[in-house]
Design an enzyme around this catalytic site. Structure first.
Site, PDB file in Angstrom:
ATOM      1  N   THR A  72      34.741  38.925  39.794  1.00 32.86           N
ATOM      2  CA  THR A  72      33.522  39.523  39.633  1.00 32.86           C
ATOM      3  C   THR A  72      32.729  38.965  38.547  1.00 32.86           C
ATOM      4  O   THR A  72      31.433  38.736  38.741  1.00 32.86           O
ATOM      5  CB  THR A  72      34.018  41.115  39.212  1.00 32.86           C
ATOM      6  OG1 THR A  72      34.333  41.488  40.552  1.00 32.86           O
ATOM      7  CG2 THR A  72      32.669  41.882  38.947  1.00 32.86           C
ATOM      8  N   ASN A  93      37.777  37.518  34.844  1.00 32.71           N
ATOM      9  CA  ASN A  93      37.125  39.019  34.655  1.00 32.71           C
ATOM     10  C   ASN A  93      38.068  39.413  33.446  1.00 32.71           C
ATOM     11  O   ASN A  93      37.097  40.174  32.779  1.00 32.71           O
ATOM     12  CB  ASN A  93      37.738  39.689  35.879  1.00 32.71           C
ATOM     13  CG  ASN A  93      37.066  39.653  37.046  1.00 32.71           C
ATOM     14  OD1 ASN A  93      36.212  39.102  37.171  1.00 32.71           O
ATOM     15  ND2 ASN A  93      37.689  40.397  38.293  1.00 32.71           N
ATOM     16  N   ASP A 196      34.624  46.857  46.576  1.00 37.02           N
ATOM     17  CA  ASP A 196      35.466  46.103  45.976  1.00 37.02           C
ATOM     18  C   ASP A 196      36.630  47.140  45.808  1.00 37.02           C
ATOM     19  O   ASP A 196      37.634  46.856  46.131  1.00 37.02           O
ATOM     20  CB  ASP A 196      35.144  45.458  44.738  1.00 37.02           C
ATOM     21  CG  ASP A 196      36.072  44.735  44.148  1.00 37.02           C
ATOM     22  OD1 ASP A 196      36.435  43.450  44.494  1.00 37.02           O
ATOM     23  OD2 ASP A 196      36.647  45.309  43.131  1.00 37.02           O
ATOM     24  N   HIS A 200      40.512  46.679  47.631  1.00 38.07           N
ATOM     25  CA  HIS A 200      41.674  46.506  46.821  1.00 38.07           C
ATOM     26  C   HIS A 200      42.859  47.507  47.087  1.00 38.07           C
ATOM     27  O   HIS A 200      43.862  47.267  47.600  1.00 38.07           O
ATOM     28  CB  HIS A 200      41.478  46.512  45.411  1.00 38.07           C
ATOM     29  CG  HIS A 200      40.824  45.356  44.757  1.00 38.07           C
ATOM     30  ND1 HIS A 200      41.418  44.125  44.941  1.00 38.07           N
ATOM     31  CD2 HIS A 200      39.834  45.256  44.023  1.00 38.07           C
ATOM     32  CE1 HIS A 200      40.710  43.334  44.232  1.00 38.07           C
ATOM     33  NE2 HIS A 200      39.572  43.878  43.666  1.00 38.07           N
ATOM     34  N   ASP A 243      29.463  39.270  44.994  1.00 31.41           N
ATOM     35  CA  ASP A 243      29.980  38.166  44.377  1.00 31.41           C
ATOM     36  C   ASP A 243      31.121  37.397  44.980  1.00 31.41           C
ATOM     37  O   ASP A 243      31.410  36.255  44.546  1.00 31.41           O
ATOM     38  CB  ASP A 243      30.564  38.847  42.912  1.00 31.41           C
ATOM     39  CG  ASP A 243      31.331  40.319  43.309  1.00 31.41           C
ATOM     40  OD1 ASP A 243      31.467  40.570  44.395  1.00 31.41           O
ATOM     41  OD2 ASP A 243      31.971  40.858  42.259  1.00 31.41           O
ATOM     42  N   HIS A 244      31.861  38.168  45.838  1.00 27.52           N
ATOM     43  CA  HIS A 244      32.899  37.598  46.481  1.00 27.52           C
ATOM     44  C   HIS A 244      33.417  38.378  47.633  1.00 27.52           C
ATOM     45  O   HIS A 244      32.664  39.507  47.786  1.00 27.52           O
ATOM     46  CB  HIS A 244      34.155  37.453  45.769  1.00 27.52           C
ATOM     47  CG  HIS A 244      34.610  38.617  44.987  1.00 27.52           C
ATOM     48  ND1 HIS A 244      35.162  39.758  45.695  1.00 27.52           N
ATOM     49  CD2 HIS A 244      34.463  39.120  43.654  1.00 27.52           C
ATOM     50  CE1 HIS A 244      35.254  40.691  44.987  1.00 27.52           C
ATOM     51  NE2 HIS A 244      34.756  40.632  43.774  1.00 27.52           N
ATOM     52  N   HIS A 349      40.912  39.097  46.180  1.00 26.41           N
ATOM     53  CA  HIS A 349      40.021  37.906  46.035  1.00 26.41           C
ATOM     54  C   HIS A 349      40.705  36.967  45.017  1.00 26.41           C
ATOM     55  O   HIS A 349      41.591  37.167  44.759  1.00 26.41           O
ATOM     56  CB  HIS A 349      38.550  38.398  45.752  1.00 26.41           C
ATOM     57  CG  HIS A 349      38.505  39.379  44.748  1.00 26.41           C
ATOM     58  ND1 HIS A 349      38.253  38.920  43.435  1.00 26.41           N
ATOM     59  CD2 HIS A 349      38.476  40.590  44.809  1.00 26.41           C
ATOM     60  CE1 HIS A 349      38.089  40.000  42.843  1.00 26.41           C
ATOM     61  NE2 HIS A 349      38.170  41.111  43.165  1.00 26.41           N
TER      62      HIS A 349
END
Length: 429
Positions: A72, A93, A196, A200, A243-244, A349
């Site tokens: 992130t 992060n 996100d 997770h 971001d990913h 990620h």
């Protein structure tokens, strides 16, 4: 004489042939929206009428590639600075210090200027230095000071703040719209922590992920309504990205999970480590132990160990002064564990940015963007010069290229520009 006059006119036109559309009151404004962890294909198995309409009304990239690291803070800061991670030095992060063993969780780093202010100027500050007004709503890096300068309007997300409240999402949009209309801001960055968190907690294939994508789609619909309600349709450009991506974590009994302490006595041979954080790990060997650490971890399965100085150039990490000497990248879906398995995430990620599961989205619409335009994939680092072009400001030093994204822009008199461009290319002067 007529021919000479024609040549002069074409030459002058070529030199000034691409002015952006402007609202009658001046430069257009820009909103950058990021949905954390929005994988490139998340809208393909969900009913998303508002995302579908964006394809008709604006620009879509097939996907974009985040930088190494696919995390992130590093990725968002690459987007807002146009710099590779080795240049902007937000290398994780977590804020950390290898000498004191300091480790600060992600959300508690958001106001720690010493983590973000490393010489690479983010777009907020570059724009403000050129007379524009900017704001950041929850966007990583927006809560820091840069050489003592703060972003004009800032809301920082606090630790423990819920990320999935749809009512609050709409309230945040209303706040941002008021910044544009009442405070006359020129640039605002808006961040959402989903999908996100769901990725997770549940994994990318869970039904809850589909529900949160539907919620995001409704939010896009609300955003467009709010833009119309505030009279910004003709003066506000919007970029929506992430971001990913996200991938499913491989666990027992399907695989043997990686416990690095089986291959190396970490307490004996390492002075600092962050090895329990998804697919990416860093480690500082004790003096004289670097080769031994490298050799030992090279025997561990389902990962690749790099000496920082020998990492592939495409990673753009080797020049980092902040990154420790040893970097570990797990194979897609494998989780790094240092001493024992406590990992509960079902998705993660931090893996190689070449993996399709790490790719993410790009959508854009507004007065300066073409309609119904599909562009080939590109690296997220190229978003920065695009934003500078939209704001009509001089960029700070960066690693991106406007040439990668310029084709998606709509210029004044587009059809005439095409004719002029053809003349420019065919002319010999």
């Amino acid at each position: 004489m007529k021919l000479e006059l024609f040549v002069v006119l074409v030459a002058v036109t070529c030199a000034t042939s691409k002015p952006l559309n402007k609202a009658t009151t001046g430069k257009n404004k820009l909103l950058l929206v990021s949905f954390d962890g929005f994988r490139w294909d998340y809208d393909q198995d969900v009913e998303t009428p508002h995302f579908d309409q964006l394809v008709v009304d604006g620009v879509k990239a097939k996907y974009i590639t985040p930088p190494m690291l696919t995390m992130t803070s590093p990725s968002h800061f690459t987007t807002i600075t146009g710099r590779w991670v080795e240049d902007h030095e937000v290398v994780h992060n977590m804020m950390f210090n290898t000498k004191t063993n300091l480790k600060v969780p992600h959300k508690k780093t958001l106001t720690r200027s010493e983590w973000w202010d490393n010489g690479a100027l983010p777009l907020w500050i570059t724009a403000q230095d050129q007379g524009l007004k900017t704001g950041s709503f929850f966007f990583p890096g927006g809560g820091a000071n840069y050489s003592g300068q703060a972003v004009n309007q800032v809301v920082v997300e606090e630790a423990g703040h819920p990320d999935d409240n749809e009512t609050e999402w709409r309230q945040n949009i209303d706040t941002v719209m008021s910044w544009f209309t009442e405070e006359d801001l020129d640039l605002v960055t808006l961040y959402y922590g989903e999908p996100d968190n769901v990725g997770h907690a549940k994994g990318p294939d869970h039904p809850r992920r589909i529900e949160i994508i539907e919620q995001i789609d409704r939010t896009i619909g609300y955003l467009r309504e709010a833009i119309s309600r505030h009279g910004l349709n003709d003066s506000l450009n919007v970029i929506i990205t992430s971001d990913h991506g996200m991938t499913t974590v491989k666990k027992r009994p399907e695989v043997d999970e990686i416990i690095l302490n089986k291959y190396l006595n970490l307490l004996q041979h390492a002075s600092f480590e962050i090895l329990d954080y998804g697919g990416f790990g860093i480690l500082t060997p004790r003096p004289g132990q670097e080769q031994k650490v490298y050799d030992a971890l090279s025997n561990a399965p389902n990962l690749t160990v790099y000496k920082k100085s020998e990492m592939p150039e495409s990673f753009h990490l080797a020049k980092s002064e902040r990154l420790p000497p040893i970097v570990v990248v797990a194979d897609l879906g494998f989780n790094l564990n240092s001493r024992f398995i406590v990992y509960v995430n079902k998705g993660d990620h931090g893996y190689h940015n070449g993996e399709m599961d790490m790719k993410t989205i790009f959508r854009a619409f507004g007065p300066n963007f073409k309609r119904n335009f599909l562009t080939e994939p590109f690296d997220s680092i190229h978003i920065y010069p695009l934003m500078c072009k939209l704001l009509q400001i001089e960029p700070a030093p960066h690693n991106g290229s406007l040439a990668v994204t310029e084709d998606m822009l709509q210029y004044n008199g587009e059809s005439e520009q095409t004719k002029v461009g053809q003349m420019c290319r065919s002319s010999s002067f």
